[in-house]
Design an enzyme around this catalytic site. Structure first.
Site, PDB file in Angstrom:
ATOM      1  N   GLU A 287       0.835  -1.203   0.000  1.00 28.31           N
ATOM      2  CA  GLU A 287       0.000   0.000   0.000  1.00 28.31           C
ATOM      3  C   GLU A 287       0.871   1.255   0.000  1.00 28.31           C
ATOM      4  OE1 GLU A 287      -3.582  -0.466   2.417  1.00 28.31           O
ATOM      5  OE2 GLU A 287      -3.411   1.654   2.911  1.00 28.31           O
ATOM      6  N   GLU A 290       2.233   1.702  -3.450  1.00 28.94           N
ATOM      7  CA  GLU A 290       1.144   2.170  -4.318  1.00 28.94           C
ATOM      8  C   GLU A 290       0.871   3.658  -4.057  1.00 28.94           C
ATOM      9  OE1 GLU A 290      -2.559   0.171  -3.614  1.00 28.94           O
ATOM     10  OE2 GLU A 290      -3.542   1.133  -5.312  1.00 28.94           O
ATOM     11  N   CYS A 313      -8.068  -1.969   4.332  1.00 28.98           N
ATOM     12  CA  CYS A 313      -7.863  -3.087   5.268  1.00 28.98           C
ATOM     13  C   CYS A 313      -9.162  -3.560   5.882  1.00 28.98           C
ATOM     14  CB  CYS A 313      -6.966  -2.668   6.422  1.00 28.98           C
ATOM     15  SG  CYS A 313      -5.442  -1.937   5.917  1.00 28.98           S
ATOM     16  N   SER A 333      -6.971   1.900  -2.210  1.00 31.36           N
ATOM     17  CA  SER A 333      -5.815   1.082  -2.553  1.00 31.36           C
ATOM     18  C   SER A 333      -6.315  -0.281  -3.008  1.00 31.36           C
ATOM     19  CB  SER A 333      -4.938   0.923  -1.312  1.00 31.36           C
ATOM     20  OG  SER A 333      -4.052  -0.151  -1.492  1.00 31.36           O
ATOM     21  N   LYS A 372     -15.083  -9.679   8.837  1.00 35.24           N
ATOM     22  CA  LYS A 372     -14.035 -10.539   8.270  1.00 35.24           C
ATOM     23  C   LYS A 372     -14.601 -11.907   7.881  1.00 35.24           C
ATOM     24  CE  LYS A 372     -10.219  -8.006   8.497  1.00 35.24           C
ATOM     25  NZ  LYS A 372      -9.526  -7.611   7.261  1.00 35.24           N
ATOM     26  N   GLU A 375     -15.649 -11.303   4.491  1.00 32.37           N
ATOM     27  CA  GLU A 375     -14.511 -11.032   3.605  1.00 32.37           C
ATOM     28  C   GLU A 375     -13.854 -12.330   3.143  1.00 32.37           C
ATOM     29  OE1 GLU A 375     -10.615  -8.089   3.456  1.00 32.37           O
ATOM     30  OE2 GLU A 375     -10.954  -9.217   5.282  1.00 32.37           O
ATOM     31  N   GLU A 380     -13.508 -13.636  -4.933  1.00 28.39           N
ATOM     32  CA  GLU A 380     -12.217 -13.214  -5.493  1.00 28.39           C
ATOM     33  C   GLU A 380     -11.038 -13.633  -4.609  1.00 28.39           C
ATOM     34  OE1 GLU A 380     -14.688 -11.249  -4.554  1.00 28.39           O
ATOM     35  OE2 GLU A 380     -14.020  -9.356  -3.670  1.00 28.39           O
ATOM     36  N   CYS A 517     -10.030  -1.077  15.044  1.00 28.41           N
ATOM     37  CA  CYS A 517     -10.276  -2.487  15.382  1.00 28.41           C
ATOM     38  C   CYS A 517     -10.356  -2.744  16.881  1.00 28.41           C
ATOM     39  CB  CYS A 517      -9.191  -3.367  14.780  1.00 28.41           C
ATOM     40  SG  CYS A 517      -8.958  -3.087  13.025  1.00 28.41           S
TER      41      CYS A 517
END
Lengths: 594, 159
Positions: A287, A290, A313, A333, A372, A375, A380, A517
């Site tokens: 990141e 990038e 994230c 990102s 999560k 996720e 993908e 978090c």
């Protein structure tokens, strides 16, 4: 300066002086009197307060008033005389709780919130031994989304979930619907949560005082994997878990139990006890590179480059911008989250090292997070149907697992994570707090951008608990503007500013949960005591301070991974393994004509 | 949200109603009132469109629609039947009249017959207590009805 007007009153024969406009509940708390509450929910400092005054548990007697007053929603007045535990009050409270229990499923023994349920606690504290009212029972169906389970037969209409969903997160998936006995909190047209605009941040689960909302339990699948001799089971733990899981074992919020947690995971039987922090350092490499690439092009006048770059994230945040900002999908990102980067590396680099097949490895993540769970189920992040991360457990689920395996957590020795995927720097640890990801990125980007050594790694201007923060960091003469938001409502404010062109940022960090978090939906229930989240937050920075290395690019195992396997950050192999793309999910909220 | 099957005219009409109320969230109830008066009922897609126009969640609009008994998500029948359950009608047996309508048509309160002809609702007092028990079909008032007459009353509308 205007003088604050003070009010004198008496609560349980004690004199108290508080500012005008204070509620009886807070005035009582200021002299150590805790009036029981249920529907009341406050995220102090985050501007979130749910006080519909509807549960009537906090009622108190105010001298001279015929009716009992809800302490959470009644302001103090001069000369007020309040009794918080007169016979009238105690009887009313008991009746109110008994009425709630009369149509509440008596499934406490097997309920996900048992032992943590505020209604159960109240019933115990009020000494209710039988329920004198017999009534109808609700018969709503259970609703299972990839991350959240709704069992609204247990809903007590406190509206806490509705408040966090609408006010804190501005997601608007939940609302009170129907009336009278049928009243319940639900989605539009009572459709499945999975079909609603829900982003699975899980703050409703964190807020729900009873078992009406809980995370989907994946502990059974993990136990099965651990007992499958063909499988190599690898575990990774997110940074915020180590400063919170102690609470599940009676330790003070903010107690750092990193070593005990690693020891517990080893005793549970995971073959490799690794750390998501390793992947957080990897995230910074990707990141950060990038980010610098985009900033560099932008400064050279390339109009095609998009700024700000936004962190990616947080899975609740990713769901949020896919749903609400489909026109900005090229801004975040493309770096995968640390959890997914870990899974991708474990199921490529590490399986190669071990000489096993990808299908024979099971990757389990321990996350402070409910989203999560969704996720890791995204298509993908699968190869031929096999997910990079097989199961994601919350901090609470890990605590349950430790208890199920009769491990005495508090007497465990401190142990280390395994190498190589367990080594990390302080920069990775602070991913667990709001502002941490961007601070970690700044530590690395500064050195890469300026070619100089960063002497002072603490960027205090990026830290804090304000919902929206802005700071400018000096990159050796080049000012870099950074925006930070935590809580999706705050993210919306920041994004709208960017969208309207009102403000320019080079980079923006967003975390869906308040505090980042550490305040995640998968963390031990804080029951509206936000000081717990603040203590975890402080512990994260202590953990960072104690790390010998505090910049991601200095992690020797990260350097080794690039040398042996990945090549360059944002190179071809990294791009394939560690980057992703986003989807337009606006059809969940936008009116689309067929 | 689902893709919807509203025609352009209907969409424009709903947008106009929202705009006439300044597309304000606080006007939700008034907007729903007007839209229901125009279209007869408030199906999901109509609620979604209103939600989008006034910048609130569809869940919020659905919450309002399900809270007030005035709002309905089901289309009314061609001949809406309203049976009065006000005090005077009630003591003169209007509940039995209501039951007979339900039995004859095979539907419940708030429902519409599959052919779309009849729907049943109840109301409280139409100001014709001298005629109790009273039922309305459309705008026509039927007074002092007995359960035996229900079948014949319905027959008037069968063609």
């Amino acid at each position: 300066m205007e003088m604050e007007q003070l009010v004198n009153l008496t609560i349980d024969n004690k004199q108290v002086q508080v500012a005008k406009g204070t509620t009886i509940l807070k005035a009582a708390a200021s002299i150590g009197i805790k009036i029981p509450t249920l529907c009341y929910y406050e995220l102090k400092g985050q501007g979130i307060e749910n006080k519909p005054g509807c549960c009537r548990v906090c009622v108190v007697e105010v001298e001279g008033k015929g009716n009992l007053a809800p302490a959470c929603a009644t302001n103090v007045s001069e000369g007020m005389v309040v009794k918080t535990h007169s016979l009238k009050v105690v009887n009313a409270r008991r009746t109110v709780v008994e009425l709630m229990l009369s149509d509440h499923p008596a499934s406490c023994l097997t309920c996900a919130k048992s032992g943590k349920c505020e209604l159960q606690t109240l019933a115990q504290e009020l000494g209710i031994r039988d329920i004198t009212f017999k009534g109808e029972q609700s018969t709503y169906r259970k609703d299972l989304s990839p991350a959240i389970i709704r069992d609204v037969n247990k809903c007590i209409m406190c509206r806490r979930c509705e408040t966090v969903c609408n006010k804190l997160q501005t997601v608007g998936a939940l609302s009170a619907v129907n009336r009278g006995f049928m009243a319940v909190v639900a989605t539009a047209f009572e459709q499945d949560l999975a079909k609603s605009p829900c982003v699975m941040c899980g703050q409703c689960v964190q807020a729900c005082p009873v078992g009406a909302l809980a995370e989907v339990d994946h502990t059974r699948q993990v136990i099965n994997a651990l007992n499958d001799p063909k499988k190599t089971v690898v575990v990774q733990t997110a940074p915020a878990v180590r400063v919170a899981i102690g609470e599940e074992f009676g330790l003070t919020p903010g107690t750092r139990v990193t070593g005990k947690m690693a020891a517990a995971l080893r005793r549970i039987g995971f073959d490799y006890v690794f750390d998501t922090d390793f992947a957080a350092d990897l995230t910074i490499m990707e990141e950060g590179t990038e980010m610098l690439g985009r900033i560099d092009k932008y400064m050279k006048g390339d109009k095609s480059v998009k700024l700000p770059i936004m962190t990616s994230c947080c899975p609740g945040w990713v769901n949020f911008f896919e749903t609400y900002y489909p026109d900005m999908l090229d801004i975040p990102s493309t770096a995968k989250s640390p959890m997914q980067m870990f899974g991708a590396v474990a199921k490529s680099y590490w399986v190669e090292k071990l000489g096993i097949k990808r299908e024979d490895m099971v990757v389990v993540s321990i996350m402070p997070c409910v989203a999560k769970k969704f996720e890791c189920q995204r298509d993908e992040f699968k190869t031929d149907g096999n997910p990079d991360v097989d199961y994601s457990l919350t901090t609470r689920e890990l605590a349950e697992l430790i208890k199920q395996f009769n491990i005495d957590f508090n007497s465990l020795p401190d142990e280390d994570f395994d190498n190589p995927l367990g080594a990390s720097t302080g920069a990775a640890v602070i991913f667990g707090a709001t502002g941490g990801v961007i601070e970690a990125a700044t530590r690395t980007a500064y050195e890469l951008f300026t070619g100089k050594t960063l002497e002072k790694v603490d960027f205090n201007e990026l830290r804090g608990m304000d919902g929206v923060r802005e700071a400018t960091v000096d990159f050796n003469g080049t000012p870099i503007h950074i925006g930070i938001a935590h809580g999706l409502g705050n993210a919306r404010k920041l994004l709208d500013k960017v969208k309207e062109g009102k403000e320019f940022f080079h980079a923006i960090e967003v975390m869906a949960c308040p505090g980042g978090c550490v305040g995640g939906a998968g963390q031990p229930y804080h029951h509206g005591d936000f000081t717990k989240v603040e203590r975890r937050f402080a512990a994260i920075y202590e953990e960072d301070k104690d790390k010998p290395l505090r910049k991601s690019h200095e992690n020797p195992y990260i350097q080794q991974l690039y040398k042996e396997y990945l090549g360059e950050p944002c190179g071809e192999k990294s791009h394939h393994l560690l980057h992703t793309h986003y989807f337009d999910k606006s059809d969940k909220v936008e009116f689309v004509k067929e | 949200m689902a893709k919807v099957k509203l025609d352009d005219n209907k969409i424009q009409k709903i947008k106009d109603i929202c705009a006439a109320h300044g597309n304000k969230a606080g006007e939700a109830i008034n907007i729903l009132h007007e839209v229901q008066n125009t279209f007869g009922y408030l199906p999901a897609e109509v609620q979604e469109l209103i939600a989008e126009q006034i910048h609130v969640s569809a869940a919020h609009i659905y919450g309002i629609v399900t809270f007030y008994s005035f709002f309905t998500m089901l289309p009314k029948g061609e001949h809406p039947i309203s049976v009065c359950l006000g005090t005077a009608c009630y003591v003169r047996g209007s509940e039995k009249i209501l039951d007979e309508f339900k039995r004859q048509l095979g539907i419940n309160i708030g429902e519409t017959t599959p052919d779309g002809k009849f729907s049943i609702n109840c109301l409280r007092c139409v100001g014709a207590c001298g005629l109790a028990p009273v039922a309305l079909i459309g705008d026509k008032v039927y007074g002092r009805i007995t359960t035996d007459q229900v079948k014949d009353i319905l027959a008037e509308y069968q063609n």
